[in-house]
Design a protein around this motif. Sequence first.
Motif, PDB file in Angstrom:
ATOM      1  N   ILE A 180    -103.486   1.716  12.915  1.00 14.18           N
ATOM      2  CA  ILE A 180    -102.523   0.853  12.238  1.00 14.18           C
ATOM      3  C   ILE A 180    -103.272  -0.230  11.466  1.00 14.18           C
ATOM      4  O   ILE A 180    -104.307  -0.744  11.924  1.00 14.18           O
ATOM      5  N   TYR A 190     -97.561   4.479  10.444  1.00 16.42           N
ATOM      6  CA  TYR A 190     -97.127   3.517  11.453  1.00 16.42           C
ATOM      7  C   TYR A 190     -96.035   2.634  10.860  1.00 16.42           C
ATOM      8  O   TYR A 190     -96.101   2.294   9.677  1.00 16.42           O
ATOM      9  N   SER A 194     -97.886   1.309   7.594  1.00 11.42           N
ATOM     10  CA  SER A 194     -99.210   1.621   7.070  1.00 11.42           C
ATOM     11  C   SER A 194     -99.487   3.105   7.191  1.00 11.42           C
ATOM     12  O   SER A 194     -98.835   3.827   7.956  1.00 11.42           O
TER      13      SER A 194
END
Length: 125
Positions: free
Chosen positions: A106, A59, A50
């Motif tokens: 995240i 992430y 992400s």
Amino acid sequence: QVQLAESGGGSVQAGGSLRLSCAASGRTFSNSAMGWFRQASGKEREFVASLSYNGGNSYFAESVKGRFTIFRANRNLMYLQMKNLKPEDTAVYYCATGGGLGYRGILKEQMCDYWGQGTQVTVSS
């Protein structure tokens, strides 16, 4: 309302590469986090990667670190570059957006407001 459309999936041999695209329409990614999830046959959907709303934080799942990158080309287009693909990467890949305005963490599945229809990635050994 946001519509997300993935493309770029296909079949490759282990060690190969693919680039998945996610195009947004109706509204842009500019104020929300965006990410990729995948679901292998018979398994739960899982997080892949992400990107925070401004692209400043990325992430990755441990299983793809060092092999996948995520980036946004513009307000409407996001990519997942996948290299050194492995058979265990075989799955339907979904892009999603959510997390609220200005979210930098995240992207978790339960935070996602919008999902694409998915694109199949098959990696043969």
